[in-house]
Design a protein around this motif. Structure first.
Motif, PDB file in Angstrom:
ATOM      1  N   HIS A  13     -36.006  42.535  25.401  1.00  0.00           N
ATOM      2  CA  HIS A  13     -35.738  43.968  25.551  1.00  0.00           C
ATOM      3  C   HIS A  13     -34.632  44.248  26.575  1.00  0.00           C
ATOM      4  O   HIS A  13     -34.729  45.187  27.365  1.00  0.00           O
ATOM      5  N   ILE A  14     -33.575  43.441  26.561  1.00  0.00           N
ATOM      6  CA  ILE A  14     -32.520  43.620  27.558  1.00  0.00           C
ATOM      7  C   ILE A  14     -31.132  43.606  26.925  1.00  0.00           C
ATOM      8  O   ILE A  14     -30.932  43.100  25.834  1.00  0.00           O
ATOM      9  N   THR A  15     -30.199  44.177  27.668  1.00  0.00           N
ATOM     10  CA  THR A  15     -28.780  43.969  27.445  1.00  0.00           C
ATOM     11  C   THR A  15     -28.216  43.366  28.734  1.00  0.00           C
ATOM     12  O   THR A  15     -28.878  43.356  29.776  1.00  0.00           O
ATOM     13  N   GLY A  16     -26.990  42.879  28.681  1.00  0.00           N
ATOM     14  CA  GLY A  16     -26.381  42.267  29.873  1.00  0.00           C
ATOM     15  C   GLY A  16     -26.817  40.829  30.033  1.00  0.00           C
ATOM     16  O   GLY A  16     -27.156  40.146  29.072  1.00  0.00           O
ATOM     17  N   GLY A  17     -26.800  40.358  31.267  1.00  0.00           N
ATOM     18  CA  GLY A  17     -27.159  38.967  31.538  1.00  0.00           C
ATOM     19  C   GLY A  17     -26.104  38.002  31.056  1.00  0.00           C
ATOM     20  O   GLY A  17     -26.419  36.971  30.456  1.00  0.00           O
ATOM     21  N   TYR A  18     -24.823  38.324  31.318  1.00  0.00           N
ATOM     22  CA  TYR A  18     -23.713  37.461  30.906  1.00  0.00           C
ATOM     23  C   TYR A  18     -23.447  36.388  31.963  1.00  0.00           C
ATOM     24  O   TYR A  18     -23.318  36.701  33.155  1.00  0.00           O
ATOM     25  N   SER A  19     -23.360  35.137  31.535  1.00  0.00           N
ATOM     26  CA  SER A  19     -22.912  34.058  32.415  1.00  0.00           C
ATOM     27  C   SER A  19     -21.400  34.156  32.517  1.00  0.00           C
ATOM     28  O   SER A  19     -20.705  34.176  31.492  1.00  0.00           O
ATOM     29  N   GLU A  20     -20.892  34.203  33.739  1.00  0.00           N
ATOM     30  CA  GLU A  20     -19.462  34.394  33.961  1.00  0.00           C
ATOM     31  C   GLU A  20     -18.925  33.289  34.868  1.00  0.00           C
ATOM     32  O   GLU A  20     -19.553  32.953  35.878  1.00  0.00           O
ATOM     33  N   ILE A  21     -17.775  32.735  34.508  1.00  0.00           N
ATOM     34  CA  ILE A  21     -17.104  31.718  35.319  1.00  0.00           C
ATOM     35  C   ILE A  21     -15.743  32.267  35.723  1.00  0.00           C
ATOM     36  O   ILE A  21     -14.999  32.799  34.900  1.00  0.00           O
ATOM     37  N   TYR A  22     -15.436  32.126  37.028  1.00  0.00           N
ATOM     38  CA  TYR A  22     -14.213  32.672  37.599  1.00  0.00           C
ATOM     39  C   TYR A  22     -13.318  31.556  38.143  1.00  0.00           C
ATOM     40  O   TYR A  22     -13.791  30.463  38.459  1.00  0.00           O
ATOM     41  N   GLY A  23     -12.041  31.880  38.284  1.00  0.00           N
ATOM     42  CA  GLY A  23     -11.066  30.951  38.836  1.00  0.00           C
ATOM     43  C   GLY A  23     -11.071  30.929  40.349  1.00  0.00           C
ATOM     44  O   GLY A  23     -11.947  31.525  40.998  1.00  0.00           O
ATOM     45  N   PRO A  24     -10.097  30.255  40.965  1.00  0.00           N
ATOM     46  CA  PRO A  24     -10.070  30.042  42.420  1.00  0.00           C
ATOM     47  C   PRO A  24     -10.088  31.313  43.248  1.00  0.00           C
ATOM     48  O   PRO A  24     -10.605  31.318  44.367  1.00  0.00           O
ATOM     49  N   ASP A  25      -9.536  32.418  42.709  1.00  0.00           N
ATOM     50  CA  ASP A  25      -9.503  33.665  43.480  1.00  0.00           C
ATOM     51  C   ASP A  25     -10.814  34.434  43.421  1.00  0.00           C
ATOM     52  O   ASP A  25     -10.961  35.492  44.029  1.00  0.00           O
ATOM     53  N   LYS A  26     -11.782  33.914  42.677  1.00  0.00           N
ATOM     54  CA  LYS A  26     -13.106  34.527  42.521  1.00  0.00           C
ATOM     55  C   LYS A  26     -13.054  35.867  41.793  1.00  0.00           C
ATOM     56  O   LYS A  26     -14.053  36.581  41.733  1.00  0.00           O
ATOM     57  N   LYS A  27     -11.891  36.212  41.241  1.00  0.00           N
ATOM     58  CA  LYS A  27     -11.726  37.485  40.543  1.00  0.00           C
ATOM     59  C   LYS A  27     -11.274  37.316  39.100  1.00  0.00           C
ATOM     60  O   LYS A  27     -11.596  38.141  38.241  1.00  0.00           O
ATOM     61  N   THR A  28     -10.504  36.256  38.845  1.00  0.00           N
ATOM     62  CA  THR A  28      -9.983  36.029  37.499  1.00  0.00           C
ATOM     63  C   THR A  28     -11.078  35.448  36.611  1.00  0.00           C
ATOM     64  O   THR A  28     -11.558  34.335  36.848  1.00  0.00           O
ATOM     65  N   LEU A  29     -11.490  36.226  35.620  1.00  0.00           N
ATOM     66  CA  LEU A  29     -12.589  35.813  34.749  1.00  0.00           C
ATOM     67  C   LEU A  29     -12.096  34.802  33.716  1.00  0.00           C
ATOM     68  O   LEU A  29     -11.217  35.097  32.916  1.00  0.00           O
ATOM     69  N   TYR A  30     -12.660  33.593  33.763  1.00  0.00           N
ATOM     70  CA  TYR A  30     -12.303  32.546  32.815  1.00  0.00           C
ATOM     71  C   TYR A  30     -13.172  32.584  31.557  1.00  0.00           C
ATOM     72  O   TYR A  30     -12.708  32.279  30.460  1.00  0.00           O
ATOM     73  N   PHE A  31     -14.447  32.933  31.746  1.00  0.00           N
ATOM     74  CA  PHE A  31     -15.399  32.779  30.640  1.00  0.00           C
ATOM     75  C   PHE A  31     -16.548  33.751  30.835  1.00  0.00           C
ATOM     76  O   PHE A  31     -17.022  33.955  31.946  1.00  0.00           O
ATOM     77  N   ARG A  32     -16.989  34.348  29.716  1.00  0.00           N
ATOM     78  CA  ARG A  32     -18.114  35.291  29.759  1.00  0.00           C
ATOM     79  C   ARG A  32     -18.918  35.132  28.478  1.00  0.00           C
ATOM     80  O   ARG A  32     -18.381  35.249  27.379  1.00  0.00           O
ATOM     81  N   TYR A  33     -20.201  34.865  28.638  1.00  0.00           N
ATOM     82  CA  TYR A  33     -21.017  34.579  27.463  1.00  0.00           C
ATOM     83  C   TYR A  33     -22.482  34.882  27.779  1.00  0.00           C
ATOM     84  O   TYR A  33     -22.990  34.511  28.846  1.00  0.00           O
ATOM     85  N   ALA A  34     -23.152  35.540  26.854  1.00  0.00           N
ATOM     86  CA  ALA A  34     -24.582  35.832  27.009  1.00  0.00           C
ATOM     87  C   ALA A  34     -25.385  34.719  26.351  1.00  0.00           C
ATOM     88  O   ALA A  34     -25.503  34.671  25.118  1.00  0.00           O
TER      89      ALA A  34
END
Length: 293
Positions: free
Chosen positions: A232-253
């Motif tokens: 019963h949820i939305t969200g909960g995406y696993s996210e991987i970021y680059g060296p600056d901790k801001k550039t999103l490399y990957f996003r997947y639920a």
């Protein structure tokens, strides 16, 4: 490994247009030859019995004090380890709570636990036959080699032994060994720490999977999550970021039976999991994302 992954650092690099040099593997239990139904049910039945993690609550309440009362920050900082650990509680810091505005006091008391969890620790050792022996042991206190509040010691309830002794659970650990050896073939001994975690969300309360924000976990290799249930949820995406901790490399639920393995400590990769929310329009009062990491 047979190379049957949902995503890897190579496929992510192609899509991103930036080469990722560290291992990332999104795997599936069925591809690993694990009886997914048995394994997921084994862990899911533990969820109602897991203890609430009060460290998240204490950290959240402490943050309100620290941000709202800059004139007391030095005193508060000296009290943080004892408050975070539970050696002192709210009655011991009531003079600071009393300094908060009425609105901030309401916000302070409104923070309640939102995750349940347990822990189990193992030493896996390669024997003379070339196979791996699994020994469970107990370390009462857990801390992480990181530069934030997670380096303070915490104590979690132990995962029940019936779960970790189950053949499918052992098979899962051995698959993680196999995966690790792909990148560290010389390994003869592997320490593995497993956390079973259940995050809940209510209509007016998102479930925060990463209260520490974008982070590393301080271990060479991690499974940031293997999802047991999404209810019963939305969200909960696993996210991987680059060296600056801001550039999103990957996003997947990740869905039930899917996990994310990656190299962590010593890399320039950072990660987090986005908050979960109750599915709009559902009649359910609570949503859950239950994992083992």
């Amino acid at each position: 490994m047979d190379g049957s992954y949902l995503h890897t650092e190579k496929t992510i690099s192609v899509k991103l247009g930036t080469k990722i040099k560290y291992p990332i593997r999104v795997f599936n239990l069925k591809e690993w030859g694990i009886d997914q139904e048995v394994f997921l049910n084994l862990l899911a039945k533990n969820v109602p019995h897991l203890d609430w993690d009060e460290y998240d609550m204490r950290k959240g309440r402490f943050n309100i004090l620290f941000e709202a009362l800059p004139e007391y920050r030095k005193e508060l900082k000296s009290l943080e380890p004892d408050f975070f650990s539970g050696r002192i509680d709210e009655k011991d810091i009531k003079k600071y709570i009393g300094q908060l505005s009425e609105e901030k006091q309401a916000e302070f008391w409104d923070i309640i636990p939102h995750r349940r969890r347990s822990i189990s620790q193992f030493m896996l050792t390669k024997n003379e036959l070339g196979t791996w022996d699994i020994e469970r042991f107990v370390e009462e206190k857990f801390s992480q080699q990181v530069d934030d509040f997670r380096n303070m010691e915490r104590v979690f309830s132990q995962t029940n032994y019936e779960t970790t002794a189950h053949p499918e659970f052992k098979k899962f650990m051995l698959k993680l060994v196999e995966q690790t050896l792909e990148f560290k073939p010389e390994a003869k001994k592997i320490k593995m720490v497993c956390h079973e975690m259940a995050t809940v969300t209510l209509e007016d309360r998102p479930g925060d999977n990463s209260p520490e924000g974008v982070h590393q976990d301080g271990s060479q290799y991690i499974v940031s999550a293997l999802v047991i249930e999404r209810k019963h949820i939305t969200g909960g995406y696993s996210e991987i970021y680059g060296p600056d901790k801001k550039t999103l490399y990957f996003r997947y639920a990740l869905q039930a039976g899917e996990g994310l393995f990656q190299m962590d400590d010593g890399t320039d990769l950072w990660h987090k999991v986005s908050s979960i929310y109750l599915t709009p329009g559902t009649d359910e009062e609570m949503g859950e994302r239950n994992i083992i990491g």
